[in-house]
Design an enzyme around this catalytic site. Sequence first.
Site, PDB file in Angstrom:
ATOM      1  N   LYS A  33      88.397  55.426 -10.669  1.00 51.63           N
ATOM      2  CA  LYS A  33      88.307  55.145  -9.231  1.00 51.63           C
ATOM      3  C   LYS A  33      88.615  53.680  -8.961  1.00 51.63           C
ATOM      4  O   LYS A  33      88.627  52.863  -9.894  1.00 51.63           O
ATOM      5  CB  LYS A  33      86.915  55.502  -8.703  1.00 51.63           C
ATOM      6  CG  LYS A  33      85.747  54.730  -9.299  1.00 51.63           C
ATOM      7  CD  LYS A  33      84.418  55.375  -8.884  1.00 51.63           C
ATOM      8  CE  LYS A  33      83.228  54.813  -9.625  1.00 51.63           C
ATOM      9  NZ  LYS A  33      82.682  53.577  -9.079  1.00 51.63           N
ATOM     10  N   ARG A 128      71.745  58.309  -3.162  1.00 49.28           N
ATOM     11  CA  ARG A 128      73.009  57.762  -2.701  1.00 49.28           C
ATOM     12  C   ARG A 128      73.975  58.889  -2.356  1.00 49.28           C
ATOM     13  O   ARG A 128      74.531  58.928  -1.271  1.00 49.28           O
ATOM     14  CB  ARG A 128      73.598  56.859  -3.791  1.00 49.28           C
ATOM     15  CG  ARG A 128      74.776  56.064  -3.351  1.00 49.28           C
ATOM     16  CD  ARG A 128      75.332  55.215  -4.479  1.00 49.28           C
ATOM     17  NE  ARG A 128      75.892  56.018  -5.581  1.00 49.28           N
ATOM     18  CZ  ARG A 128      76.715  55.555  -6.517  1.00 49.28           C
ATOM     19  NH1 ARG A 128      77.057  54.272  -6.510  1.00 49.28           N
ATOM     20  NH2 ARG A 128      77.182  56.324  -7.472  1.00 49.28           N
ATOM     21  N   TYR A 242      87.265  20.801  -1.271  1.00 49.06           N
ATOM     22  CA  TYR A 242      86.657  20.952   0.053  1.00 49.06           C
ATOM     23  C   TYR A 242      85.213  20.460   0.057  1.00 49.06           C
ATOM     24  O   TYR A 242      84.465  20.676  -0.895  1.00 49.06           O
ATOM     25  CB  TYR A 242      86.671  22.415   0.492  1.00 49.06           C
ATOM     26  CG  TYR A 242      88.014  22.857   0.999  1.00 49.06           C
ATOM     27  CD1 TYR A 242      88.542  22.323   2.168  1.00 49.06           C
ATOM     28  CD2 TYR A 242      88.751  23.810   0.315  1.00 49.06           C
ATOM     29  CE1 TYR A 242      89.783  22.733   2.641  1.00 49.06           C
ATOM     30  CE2 TYR A 242      89.990  24.230   0.786  1.00 49.06           C
ATOM     31  CZ  TYR A 242      90.497  23.687   1.947  1.00 49.06           C
ATOM     32  OH  TYR A 242      91.718  24.090   2.416  1.00 49.06           O
ATOM     33  N   MET A 290      91.164  28.857  -1.673  1.00 50.17           N
ATOM     34  CA  MET A 290      91.787  30.174  -1.571  1.00 50.17           C
ATOM     35  C   MET A 290      92.832  30.396  -2.665  1.00 50.17           C
ATOM     36  O   MET A 290      92.944  31.484  -3.224  1.00 50.17           O
ATOM     37  CB  MET A 290      92.449  30.324  -0.201  1.00 50.17           C
ATOM     38  CG  MET A 290      92.989  31.715   0.071  1.00 50.17           C
ATOM     39  SD  MET A 290      93.760  31.847   1.696  1.00 50.17           S
ATOM     40  CE  MET A 290      92.359  31.599   2.773  1.00 50.17           C
TER      41      MET A 290
END
Lengths: 345, 345
Positions: A33, A128, A242, A290
């Site tokens: 999956k 679940r 940053y 990023m």
Amino acid sequence: MAVAHLTIDLAAVRANWRTLAAQSTAETGAVVKADAYGLGAAQIATTLAKEGARKFFVALAEEGATLRTALGPGPEIFVFSGHMPGDAPIISAADLTPLLNSVDQMLVHVESLPHHGFGIQLDSGMNRLGMEPAEWSALRSLALAQAPAMIMSHLACADEPEHPMNRQQLECFLKMTEGVTAPRSLSATGGILMGSDYHFDITRPGVGLYGGLPFSDALPVVQIDLPIIQVRDLLEGETVGYGNSWRSRRPSRIATVNAGYADGILRAAGGQMHLLVGTIPCPAVGRISMDMIGVDITDLEDTPDSLQILGPTQDVDSLANAAGTIGYEVLTSLGSRYNRRYIGA
Amino acid sequence: MAVAHLTIDLAAVRANWRTLAAQSTAETGAVVKADAYGLGAAQIATTLAKEGARKFFVALAEEGATLRTALGPGPEIFVFSGHMPGDAPIISAADLTPLLNSVDQMLVHVESLPHHGFGIQLDSGMNRLGMEPAEWSALRSLALAQAPAMIMSHLACADEPEHPMNRQQLECFLKMTEGVTAPRSLSATGGILMGSDYHFDITRPGVGLYGGLPFSDALPVVQIDLPIIQVRDLLEGETVGYGNSWRSRRPSRIATVNAGYADGILRAAGGQMHLLVGTIPCPAVGRISMDMIGVDITDLEDTPDSLQILGPTQDVDSLANAAGTIGYEVLTSLGSRYNRRYIGA
């Protein structure tokens, strides 16, 4: 050629599957999956089909349809989300086996595809997915009369073998499936490692195939090498990245590598992660951007062309630790920007 | 049809671009690196090109080549990682403008593509990418003689307008570019919002286009709706999900929705995140799984078909807060499994 390189070792996937299959008293399937945990369901599943796997597991019918195209007819493809309204054409065309998880799904299935195979998903306590004991009692005779391909449940705490929940779920599953002749399945990787009580007829290894815990003997499958775009020398006291969050405490040599959180290097790992040259760790410095990460390579004698972030020395779980998460999320986060290469086919 | 739906509002992207362009005294470009922060560079860039944007920015030459195919000839495409060894054929074929960030890159560029345009990237203090003042001094006359398309730098702390680093970088950039006639660029979204001192000739909005902070007036661009696979009623004291980490304190109704960390719903948000029905928040419960999330819908009168995780009520920054990160990472993490729909084209 500033693209980062992601190498996926199919021979290691094959070896991990074989090792888990050898530990299991049951037939061994494979969970592919989420595009085989981000590593490519088509490549992984065709590799394991050649190795002998005949049962594959996906999350969604749409994933199953893509996988059927890759695998061709023959192997069974089970769908964990079962039969959702609107799924019938996909399930039928791709010959998928939905793992029905409620009376509602059972009704949808028998009404839309009355002669199409299915499996049953039981909830043994994870709350679940799957039928609850009461729901199952009401449906059981009707469902079993149609010879389900599999009756399964899923363990909530298999990463912690000593957790009492494991035995509790095992007992619940045994009770719910007492007298059942259909094939039964309870265990993914963690359950396989807990021993034969948990194996039943079919096991469903996932993360262990891809080199992740709790399969501590797994061979590493993924290697990621990040090219260095630039190197600069800093004085003591200069900041990097940053928010000025890192400041040099000594004259330092900083490499900027070409990957960042857009490539699935989780931002939470910033400041706690290392990149490697062979086995030599170099600390990442400053916030992960990023598309870029700063790395302190002051202690290296030579400047390499690239730094490794995943490989034999730092596996998916080590990197996950730095980000406060689990190896599974490191795998599924790897983005689409890498130059992907499959070896060991 | 258990696939989650991701809707991207191109009209909102266009409006955000126009608002930022109206606030800017400079020409306004658009940053579409990392596949336009995960939202689709081809769709976003063609939309903004029609709106008048003529300068686009990507991280890698390979991204630029893909973008050129979508945009066709005309708009300029700048590459932040500059000219890496081996990039020349891509830069040439796709007519890209590398933003050279070192003497080494300058040499590679003029040797391999002597008549091909370029820009210059200066480091004004972030110590991540770009030429240092000393390096630039040595190269400046030679570079300027070849009429660079742009001279740029990048701010490290523009998300915090009061941070002294902003003015320090502005002064450094002014000093490094004194007397330069080539077009200059210093600001992305944060810099645009700090006012015209920071605008120079070209601005480069990125995150603000996509609805993220620091552009607090941005229109939301992304909406994600997750289908409910199953609903179950719990007694007080039952647990949900992996590791039994959540336990019901009252009889509860729990919905399982069909998306998880493989879809970029960061696992760190588990236990702190809400999903919505309209404006009504429903808490996520238990750990986020790879493909599923449990949600407490006890207080809803009716059971909806789906729950919203991103949209007008919960934007990318709200969701980022729950995961301890920034909106940028929420955007770039959104995976490939969604059914993507573009509206407002």
